[in-house]
Design an enzyme around this catalytic site. Structure first.
Site, PDB file in Angstrom:
ATOM      1  N   LYS A  72       5.950  11.271   5.163  1.00  0.00           N
ATOM      2  CA  LYS A  72       5.010  10.550   4.298  1.00  0.00           C
ATOM      3  C   LYS A  72       4.004   9.820   5.161  1.00  0.00           C
ATOM      4  O   LYS A  72       4.384   9.193   6.161  1.00  0.00           O
ATOM      5  CB  LYS A  72       5.831   9.518   3.495  1.00  0.00           C
ATOM      6  CG  LYS A  72       5.060   8.764   2.459  1.00  0.00           C
ATOM      7  CD  LYS A  72       5.107   9.464   1.121  1.00  0.00           C
ATOM      8  CE  LYS A  72       4.128   8.901   0.113  1.00  0.00           C
ATOM      9  NZ  LYS A  72       2.732   9.294   0.336  1.00  0.00           N
ATOM     10  N   LYS A  96       8.253   2.615   9.823  1.00  0.00           N
ATOM     11  CA  LYS A  96       7.977   1.790   8.640  1.00  0.00           C
ATOM     12  C   LYS A  96       8.885   2.162   7.459  1.00  0.00           C
ATOM     13  O   LYS A  96       9.451   1.292   6.796  1.00  0.00           O
ATOM     14  CB  LYS A  96       6.506   1.988   8.241  1.00  0.00           C
ATOM     15  CG  LYS A  96       5.991   1.004   7.244  1.00  0.00           C
ATOM     16  CD  LYS A  96       4.555   1.324   6.859  1.00  0.00           C
ATOM     17  CE  LYS A  96       3.629   1.349   8.050  1.00  0.00           C
ATOM     18  NZ  LYS A  96       2.239   1.659   7.663  1.00  0.00           N
ATOM     19  N   LYS A 108       1.193  11.623   9.391  1.00  0.00           N
ATOM     20  CA  LYS A 108      -0.165  11.095   9.235  1.00  0.00           C
ATOM     21  C   LYS A 108      -1.138  12.235   9.396  1.00  0.00           C
ATOM     22  O   LYS A 108      -0.810  13.251  10.016  1.00  0.00           O
ATOM     23  CB  LYS A 108      -0.444  10.032  10.291  1.00  0.00           C
ATOM     24  CG  LYS A 108      -1.522   9.049   9.899  1.00  0.00           C
ATOM     25  CD  LYS A 108      -0.991   7.990   8.947  1.00  0.00           C
ATOM     26  CE  LYS A 108      -2.047   6.987   8.553  1.00  0.00           C
ATOM     27  NZ  LYS A 108      -1.440   5.833   7.880  1.00  0.00           N
ATOM     28  N   THR A 192      -0.572  -2.595  -0.604  1.00  0.00           N
ATOM     29  CA  THR A 192      -0.446  -2.925   0.819  1.00  0.00           C
ATOM     30  C   THR A 192      -0.679  -4.421   1.022  1.00  0.00           C
ATOM     31  O   THR A 192       0.114  -5.106   1.677  1.00  0.00           O
ATOM     32  CB  THR A 192      -1.441  -2.085   1.637  1.00  0.00           C
ATOM     33  OG1 THR A 192      -1.158  -0.710   1.369  1.00  0.00           O
ATOM     34  CG2 THR A 192      -1.311  -2.342   3.119  1.00  0.00           C
ATOM     35  N   ASN A 223      -9.611  -1.895   1.353  1.00  0.00           N
ATOM     36  CA  ASN A 223      -8.522  -1.916   0.372  1.00  0.00           C
ATOM     37  C   ASN A 223      -7.479  -2.977   0.705  1.00  0.00           C
ATOM     38  O   ASN A 223      -7.184  -3.866  -0.103  1.00  0.00           O
ATOM     39  CB  ASN A 223      -7.900  -0.504   0.318  1.00  0.00           C
ATOM     40  CG  ASN A 223      -6.644  -0.453  -0.520  1.00  0.00           C
ATOM     41  OD1 ASN A 223      -5.680  -1.170  -0.265  1.00  0.00           O
ATOM     42  ND2 ASN A 223      -6.639   0.376  -1.533  1.00  0.00           N
ATOM     43  N   SER A 360       3.835   3.902  -2.957  1.00  0.00           N
ATOM     44  CA  SER A 360       3.655   5.359  -2.929  1.00  0.00           C
ATOM     45  C   SER A 360       4.989   6.042  -3.267  1.00  0.00           C
ATOM     46  O   SER A 360       5.024   7.048  -3.979  1.00  0.00           O
ATOM     47  CB  SER A 360       3.196   5.823  -1.551  1.00  0.00           C
ATOM     48  OG  SER A 360       1.791   5.727  -1.458  1.00  0.00           O
TER      49      SER A 360
HETATM   50  P1  NAD Z   1     -10.508   0.817   4.100  1.00  0.00           P
HETATM   51  O1  NAD Z   1     -11.258   2.006   4.504  1.00  0.00           O
HETATM   52  O2  NAD Z   1     -10.368   0.511   2.661  1.00  0.00           O
HETATM   53  O3  NAD Z   1     -11.119  -0.486   4.830  1.00  0.00           O
HETATM   54  C1  NAD Z   1     -11.290  -0.577   6.211  1.00  0.00           C
HETATM   55  C2  NAD Z   1     -12.096  -1.836   6.482  1.00  0.00           C
HETATM   56  O4  NAD Z   1     -12.170  -2.041   7.885  1.00  0.00           O
HETATM   57  C3  NAD Z   1     -13.524  -1.774   5.980  1.00  0.00           C
HETATM   58  O5  NAD Z   1     -13.900  -3.051   5.488  1.00  0.00           O
HETATM   59  C4  NAD Z   1     -14.328  -1.461   7.242  1.00  0.00           C
HETATM   60  O6  NAD Z   1     -15.671  -1.915   7.175  1.00  0.00           O
HETATM   61  C5  NAD Z   1     -13.522  -2.252   8.246  1.00  0.00           C
HETATM   62  N1  NAD Z   1     -13.729  -1.810   9.611  1.00  0.00           N
HETATM   63  C6  NAD Z   1     -13.866  -0.558  10.103  1.00  0.00           C
HETATM   64  N2  NAD Z   1     -14.042  -0.601  11.424  1.00  0.00           N
HETATM   65  C7  NAD Z   1     -14.018  -1.900  11.782  1.00  0.00           C
HETATM   66  C8  NAD Z   1     -14.117  -2.605  13.003  1.00  0.00           C
HETATM   67  N3  NAD Z   1     -14.340  -1.955  14.165  1.00  0.00           N
HETATM   68  N4  NAD Z   1     -14.019  -3.960  12.981  1.00  0.00           N
HETATM   69  C9  NAD Z   1     -13.806  -4.605  11.825  1.00  0.00           C
HETATM   70  N5  NAD Z   1     -13.693  -4.006  10.635  1.00  0.00           N
HETATM   71  C10 NAD Z   1     -13.797  -2.681  10.616  1.00  0.00           C
HETATM   72  O7  NAD Z   1      -9.085   0.958   4.806  1.00  0.00           O
HETATM   73  P2  NAD Z   1      -7.710   0.277   4.401  1.00  0.00           P
HETATM   74  O8  NAD Z   1      -6.970   1.232   3.558  1.00  0.00           O
HETATM   75  O9  NAD Z   1      -7.940  -1.123   3.946  1.00  0.00           O
HETATM   76  O10 NAD Z   1      -6.974   0.277   5.826  1.00  0.00           O
HETATM   77  C11 NAD Z   1      -7.134  -0.788   6.761  1.00  0.00           C
HETATM   78  C12 NAD Z   1      -5.943  -0.790   7.708  1.00  0.00           C
HETATM   79  O11 NAD Z   1      -4.753  -0.923   6.941  1.00  0.00           O
HETATM   80  C13 NAD Z   1      -5.765   0.506   8.526  1.00  0.00           C
HETATM   81  O12 NAD Z   1      -5.239   0.190   9.782  1.00  0.00           O
HETATM   82  C14 NAD Z   1      -4.760   1.287   7.717  1.00  0.00           C
HETATM   83  O13 NAD Z   1      -4.067   2.233   8.509  1.00  0.00           O
HETATM   84  C15 NAD Z   1      -3.878   0.142   7.265  1.00  0.00           C
HETATM   85  N6  NAD Z   1      -3.046   0.471   6.103  1.00  0.00           N
HETATM   86  C16 NAD Z   1      -3.604   0.804   4.908  1.00  0.00           C
HETATM   87  C17 NAD Z   1      -2.766   1.129   3.848  1.00  0.00           C
HETATM   88  C18 NAD Z   1      -3.309   1.460   2.487  1.00  0.00           C
HETATM   89  O14 NAD Z   1      -2.493   1.645   1.576  1.00  0.00           O
HETATM   90  N7  NAD Z   1      -4.597   1.510   2.284  1.00  0.00           N
HETATM   91  C19 NAD Z   1      -1.391   1.106   4.002  1.00  0.00           C
HETATM   92  C20 NAD Z   1      -0.860   0.722   5.233  1.00  0.00           C
HETATM   93  C21 NAD Z   1      -1.700   0.414   6.280  1.00  0.00           C
END
Ligand code: NAD
Length: 440
Positions: A72, A96, A108, A192, A223, A360
Site C-alpha cells: 500500500k 508505517k 510507493k 493524514t 492536503n 485508506s
Molecule cells: P500536497 O500536494 O497536497 O501539498 C504539498 C504542499 O507542499 C503544497 O502546499 C506545496 O506547495 C508544498 N511544497 C512543495 N514543495 C515545497 C517546498 N520545497 N517547500 C515548502 N513547501 C513545498 O501534498 P500532501 O498530500 O499534503 O503531502 C505532503 C507531505 O505529506 C508529503 O511528504 C507526503 O508524502 C506526506 N503524506 C501525505 C499523505 C496524504 O494522505 N496526502 C499521507 C501521508 C504522508
C-alpha cells in the site's frame, strides 16, 4: 538531481533499521529482507500533448515488502521523483503500516513530471497511461495505490476507472483516496492531518500544554498541512507561520487558518486575506522563506511538504522543542542524531502521518464489503488506532530511554519480525528453534 542508480535517500532511510534492531525482537535474516525492495517496475509513459506533440514521462512503482498483506502506498507527481526516492517512500510505508498495526506491506509510486505545466486533459491522459503500464503490478489483493504529493481524489478516480476497464469489472478496492461518489471513504480527505492532530492531543495531555500558548509553524500547505493547521486552529493552537513551494508568511499573533485555506484554494496563493461577506481585508504578514520558517522560534514545528528539509546544514538553527513530521522523511538521519542530542521531541513520520493510510485501509475495507460507514465511525476508529499506537510508541521510548523514531521502528519491527518468522527462519530450519512468538 540524483542519478538513476543513486540510492542515497533509500540508504539513509534503512539506516534507521540498524538503530532500532537493538530494541526489537526480530531475526537478523528478517531484518536483512527489509533492506531489499521486493519488486520494482519502471515504465516510460508516452503522452500526446494538447498541441499534438509527444512527450515521454518516467513512472515508477516499488513494492517494498508484502509479508503482512498487500502492499500500500501513494503515487506522487513531482519533477524530482526518481527511483531512489520512491524506494525510500515504499520502505517507510512498510514500517508505517506495521507501526499502526494494519494488514498491509509498503509500496510507493510516482511520475517525474511537473503537473502544474499540464492541462487537465493532459493530466488525465497521463494518469490513465500510468495505470495501463502498471496494471499487472497492481490489484486489490496485491498492491493498492493512494494519493500523495500533487495527486488528488480526481486522479485516483481516473486511475480506478482505467484499472476497472482493463480488469473488465468494477474494482474500487484497487485504489484509495477516491472521490466519495466513486467509492471513497468519508473522512479520507483530512485523515493524514487528523491522525497527527490526535497524536498532538496526546502530547498535550501528557505535557499539560495550554493550546492557546503553543505557537505552531507548518511547512507545506497542501492536503496534509492544511488539515492539521485547521484542526489545531479549531482547538485554539496559534498557527504563526505557514508556507508553500513559493515561500511562507509569518504572523506572531496567529493566523485565521480557515481564511488562509479559502484564499489558497481559490487563488492558489498563500496570503492572509480575511473576508466577511464581500468585504476583504489583507493582513500585513511578514514574508519568509521556507528555510526561515524551519528556524523560527516556535513551540511546535510541522514539516508537511517534502523529504530532507531538516538536515546537517540547518539542524543547529532549529529552535522548536517539538517536531511533528507530517511529511515523509523530512529529517535526515544526521539531523536526527543532532536533534536527539538536544532532546528535541520528534514524533516521527511513520507514526505522525499514518492517519492517511489508516483511513485508506478503512476505504478498502468498505469497498470490499460494499457497506459504507458514517463520518463519526471513521473518526472514532481512526482516533482509537492513533491514540493506542501513539501511546505504545511513547511508552516504549520512555521505557528504553530512546527517541520516538527508534521506538516506532522497534515497535514495527516486532510486528514484521513475528510475521516473517512465522514462515520460518534459519533457527527453525536448523532446528534450534525458539518458538514463534505471538504478535501484539
Ligand atoms: P500536497 O500536494 O497536497 O501539498 C504539498 C504542499 O507542499 C503544497 O502546499 C506545496 O506547495 C508544498 N511544497 C512543495 N514543495 C515545497 C517546498 N520545497 N517547500 C515548502 N513547501 C513545498 O501534498 P500532501 O498530500 O499534503 O503531502 C505532503 C507531505 O505529506 C508529503 O511528504 C507526503 O508524502 C506526506 N503524506 C501525505 C499523505 C496524504 O494522505 N496526502 C499521507 C501521508 C504522508
Amino acid at each position: 538531481m540524483p542519478t538513476s542508480d543513486s540510492r542515497d535517500v533509500f540508504d539513509d532511510a534503512i539506516k534507521r533499521l540498524d538503530r532500532a534492531f537493538g530494541y526489537a525482537r526480530i531475526d537478523e535474516e528478517a531484518l536483512e529482507k527489509l533492506k531489499h525492495p521486493k519488486a520494482i517496475l519502471q515504465v516510460s509513459i508516452p503522452l500526446r500533448m494538447d498541441d499534438g506533440s509527444l512527450r515521454i514521462f518516467e513512472g515508477y512503482r516499488v513494492r517494498h515488502d508484502d509479508t503482512r498483506g498487500p502492499t500500500k502506498g501513494g503515487i506522487r507527481y513531482h519533477p524530482n521523483v526518481n527511483l531512489d526516492e520512491v524506494m525510500a517512500l515504499a520502505f517507510w510505508m512498510t514500517i508505517k503500516c506495521a507501526v499502526v498495526g494494519i494488514p498491509y506491506g509498503g509500496a510507493k509510486g510516482g511520475i517525474t513530471v511537473n503537473p502544474k505545466e499540464l492541462s487537465r486533459l493532459e493530466l488525465e491522459r497521463l494518469s490513465r497511461g500510468f495505470i495501463r503500464q502498471m496494471a499487472d503490478f497492481l490489484g486489490p489483493d496485491t498492491d493498492i495505490p493512494a494519493p500523495d504529493v500533487y495527486t488528488n481524489p480526481m486522479v485516483m478516480g481516473w486511475m480506478m476507472d482505467e484499472y476497472s476497464k482493463i480488469a473488465r469489472r468494477h474494482t474500487p478496492a484497487v485504489i484509495t483516496g477516491k472521490p466519495v461518489e466513486l467509492g471513497g471513504s468519508l473522512g479520507r480527505d483530512d485523515a493524514t492531518g487528523r491522525g497527527a492532530f490526535y497524536c498532538i492531543q496526546e502530547l498535550e495531555k501528557r505535557n499539560g500544554w495550554k493550546p492557546e500558548e503553543v505557537r505552531v509553524a507548518v511547512q507545506g500547505f497542501g492536503n496534509a498541512g492544511q488539515a492539521l493547521a485547521g484542526l489545531l486552529h479549531e482547538a485554539r493552537y496559534k498557527i504563526v507561520a505557514v508556507s508553500d513551494s513559493t515561500g511562507g508568511i509569518y504572523e506572531p499573533a496567529g493566523f485565521d487558518v480557515p481564511s488562509l485555506v479559502r484564499f489558497k484554494n481559490e487563488s492558489r496563493k498563500l496570503k492572509a486575506v480575511y473576508c466577511h461577506d464581500s468585504v476583504c481585508e489583507v493582513i500585513d504578514a511578514r514574508q519568509i522563506t521556507n528555510e526561515e520558517l524551519l528556524t523560527l522560534d516556535v513551540d511546535l514545528l510541522v514539516p508537511a511538504a517534502l523529504e530532507n528539509q531538516i538536515t546537517a546544514e540547518n539542524v543547529e538553527q532549529i529552535k522548536a522543542p517539538v517536531i511533528v513530521e507530517l511529511a515523509n522523511g523530512p529529517t535526515s538521519s544526521e539531523a536526527d542524531a543532532a536533534l536527539g542530542d538536544r532532546h528535541t521531541l520528534v514524533v516521527p513520520d511513520v507514526l505522525a502521518n499514518a492517519g492517511g493510510v489508516v483511513v485508506s485501509y478503512f476505504e478498502w475495507t468498505q469497498n470490499k464489503q460494499g457497506f459504507y460507514w458514517t463520518l463519526e465511525e471513521v473518526h472514532q476508529r481512526l482516533a482509537a488506532i492513533m491514540t493506542r499506537e501513539f501511546n505504545s510508541v511513547y511508552d516504549f521510548a520512555e521505557e528504553h530511554g530512546i527517541d520516538m523514531r527508534t521506538a516506532a521502528y522497534a515497535h514495527a519491527l516486532n510486528r514484521i519480525g513475528t510475521s516473517i518468522e512465522a514462515l520460518g527462519t534459519q533457527h527453525y530450519f536448523n532446528e534450534q528453534t525458539p518458538p514463534v512468538r505471538s504478535s501484539t
